[in-house]
Design a protein around this motif. Structure first.
Motif, PDB file in Angstrom:
ATOM      1  N   ASP A   1     -63.632  33.287   3.741  1.00 37.16           N
ATOM      2  CA  ASP A   1     -62.226  33.135   5.331  1.00 37.16           C
ATOM      3  C   ASP A   1     -63.356  32.889   6.450  1.00 37.16           C
ATOM      4  O   ASP A   1     -64.316  32.725   6.392  1.00 37.16           O
ATOM      5  CB  ASP A   1     -61.678  34.453   4.566  1.00 37.16           C
ATOM      6  CG  ASP A   1     -62.464  36.162   5.281  1.00 37.16           C
ATOM      7  OD1 ASP A   1     -63.252  36.221   5.524  1.00 37.16           O
ATOM      8  OD2 ASP A   1     -61.808  36.901   5.447  1.00 37.16           O
ATOM      9  N   GLN A   2     -62.612  33.090   7.528  1.00 38.35           N
ATOM     10  CA  GLN A   2     -63.235  32.276   8.817  1.00 38.35           C
ATOM     11  C   GLN A   2     -64.290  33.626   9.522  1.00 38.35           C
ATOM     12  O   GLN A   2     -65.017  33.126   9.400  1.00 38.35           O
ATOM     13  CB  GLN A   2     -62.438  31.741   9.708  1.00 38.35           C
ATOM     14  CG  GLN A   2     -63.297  31.623  10.987  1.00 38.35           C
ATOM     15  CD  GLN A   2     -61.612  31.595  12.679  1.00 38.35           C
ATOM     16  OE1 GLN A   2     -61.396  32.320  12.177  1.00 38.35           O
ATOM     17  NE2 GLN A   2     -61.350  31.035  12.884  1.00 38.35           N
ATOM     18  N   ASP A   3     -64.144  34.505   9.327  1.00 39.06           N
ATOM     19  CA  ASP A   3     -64.640  35.966   9.573  1.00 39.06           C
ATOM     20  C   ASP A   3     -66.190  36.275   8.686  1.00 39.06           C
ATOM     21  O   ASP A   3     -66.767  36.561   9.542  1.00 39.06           O
ATOM     22  CB  ASP A   3     -63.748  37.485   8.988  1.00 39.06           C
ATOM     23  CG  ASP A   3     -62.932  37.220  10.559  1.00 39.06           C
ATOM     24  OD1 ASP A   3     -62.406  36.631  11.717  1.00 39.06           O
ATOM     25  OD2 ASP A   3     -62.179  38.055  10.403  1.00 39.06           O
ATOM     26  N   ALA A   4     -65.934  36.040   7.366  1.00 31.83           N
ATOM     27  CA  ALA A   4     -66.617  36.140   6.797  1.00 31.83           C
ATOM     28  C   ALA A   4     -67.621  34.272   7.077  1.00 31.83           C
ATOM     29  O   ALA A   4     -68.961  34.431   6.887  1.00 31.83           O
ATOM     30  CB  ALA A   4     -66.400  36.175   4.955  1.00 31.83           C
ATOM     31  N   GLU A   5     -67.744  32.912   6.577  1.00 32.06           N
ATOM     32  CA  GLU A   5     -68.460  32.660   7.193  1.00 32.06           C
ATOM     33  C   GLU A   5     -69.137  32.649   8.874  1.00 32.06           C
ATOM     34  O   GLU A   5     -69.982  32.205   8.870  1.00 32.06           O
ATOM     35  CB  GLU A   5     -67.186  30.754   7.305  1.00 32.06           C
ATOM     36  CG  GLU A   5     -68.402  29.633   7.113  1.00 32.06           C
ATOM     37  CD  GLU A   5     -69.381  29.417   6.478  1.00 32.06           C
ATOM     38  OE1 GLU A   5     -70.228  28.698   6.804  1.00 32.06           O
ATOM     39  OE2 GLU A   5     -69.160  30.723   5.407  1.00 32.06           O
ATOM     40  N   LEU A   6     -68.081  33.241   9.696  1.00 30.91           N
ATOM     41  CA  LEU A   6     -69.159  33.447  10.868  1.00 30.91           C
ATOM     42  C   LEU A   6     -69.915  34.460  11.054  1.00 30.91           C
ATOM     43  O   LEU A   6     -70.917  33.764  11.795  1.00 30.91           O
ATOM     44  CB  LEU A   6     -67.889  34.102  12.528  1.00 30.91           C
ATOM     45  CG  LEU A   6     -68.351  34.637  13.783  1.00 30.91           C
ATOM     46  CD1 LEU A   6     -69.080  33.269  14.270  1.00 30.91           C
ATOM     47  CD2 LEU A   6     -67.453  34.689  14.446  1.00 30.91           C
ATOM     48  N   GLU A   7     -69.878  35.007  10.180  1.00 35.01           N
ATOM     49  CA  GLU A   7     -70.955  36.289   9.761  1.00 35.01           C
ATOM     50  C   GLU A   7     -71.900  35.433   9.499  1.00 35.01           C
ATOM     51  O   GLU A   7     -73.053  35.494   9.622  1.00 35.01           O
ATOM     52  CB  GLU A   7     -70.372  37.313   9.193  1.00 35.01           C
ATOM     53  CG  GLU A   7     -71.380  38.667   8.732  1.00 35.01           C
ATOM     54  CD  GLU A   7     -71.427  39.871   7.633  1.00 35.01           C
ATOM     55  OE1 GLU A   7     -71.713  40.042   7.301  1.00 35.01           O
ATOM     56  OE2 GLU A   7     -69.852  39.841   8.300  1.00 35.01           O
ATOM     57  N   ARG A   8     -71.407  34.696   8.253  1.00 32.73           N
ATOM     58  CA  ARG A   8     -73.255  33.992   7.854  1.00 32.73           C
ATOM     59  C   ARG A   8     -73.683  32.613   8.927  1.00 32.73           C
ATOM     60  O   ARG A   8     -74.315  33.228   8.822  1.00 32.73           O
ATOM     61  CB  ARG A   8     -72.620  33.031   6.631  1.00 32.73           C
ATOM     62  CG  ARG A   8     -73.506  31.879   5.817  1.00 32.73           C
ATOM     63  CD  ARG A   8     -72.696  31.137   5.103  1.00 32.73           C
ATOM     64  NE  ARG A   8     -72.178  30.204   5.253  1.00 32.73           N
ATOM     65  CZ  ARG A   8     -73.080  28.785   4.883  1.00 32.73           C
ATOM     66  NH1 ARG A   8     -73.940  29.000   4.963  1.00 32.73           N
ATOM     67  NH2 ARG A   8     -73.018  28.186   5.431  1.00 32.73           N
ATOM     68  N   LEU A   9     -72.968  32.005   9.388  1.00 31.80           N
ATOM     69  CA  LEU A   9     -73.294  30.925  10.635  1.00 31.80           C
ATOM     70  C   LEU A   9     -74.419  31.489  11.793  1.00 31.80           C
ATOM     71  O   LEU A   9     -75.130  31.320  11.493  1.00 31.80           O
ATOM     72  CB  LEU A   9     -72.199  30.777  11.342  1.00 31.80           C
ATOM     73  CG  LEU A   9     -71.638  29.475  10.374  1.00 31.80           C
ATOM     74  CD1 LEU A   9     -70.164  29.074  10.730  1.00 31.80           C
ATOM     75  CD2 LEU A   9     -72.412  28.484   9.678  1.00 31.80           C
TER      76      LEU A   9
END
Length: 124
Positions: A78-86
């Motif tokens: 999801d977007q939140d997990a991807e934001l954290e990864r980026l």
């Protein structure tokens, strides 16, 4: 017959560092190196459905809000997990006058080039 986008060229102070960052963001690999430029793209190489990125060396790249920017969508989270990864690989939040109500996040790569992380998840 129409054209399609096959390559995007981004000027860079440190093409190696940006290639590393964008390979991690997009799941790309290094396809070619030529006279200081680095071309990255999907493993299947140039000519597929996704454009390649050419990181071209320059001493004075334009940064910040460019007339063209990259939008990315998560493919396996999801977007939140991807934001954290980026953020963990070197992206940082960028302020372009957002209200805070947007469904996307504006980020900057390690050289300050702005890009957006959109909400919807695409199939890999």
């Amino acid at each position: 017959m129409a054209c399609r986008i096959t390559e995007l060229v981004l000027d860079s102070r440190d093409p190696e560092r940006l290639a590393e960052f964008w390979c991690e963001v997009l799941g790309y690999v290094v396809l070619d190196r030529y006279e200081g430029s680095i071309e990255i793209g999907p493993e299947e190489g140039f000519g597929g459905l996704q454009p390649t990125l050419i990181l071209s060396p320059t001493d004075n790249p334009k940064t910040g809000q460019l007339p063209l920017h990259i939008d990315v969508n998560p493919t396996d989270r999801d977007q939140d997990a991807e934001l954290e990864r980026l953020l963990s690989i070197g992206a940082r939040p960028a302020d372009v006058g957002q209200t805070g109500e947007e469904s996307w996040h504006v980020l900057a790569d390690p050289e300050g080039n702005e890009f957006c992380l959109l909400r919807r998840r695409l199939n890999g």
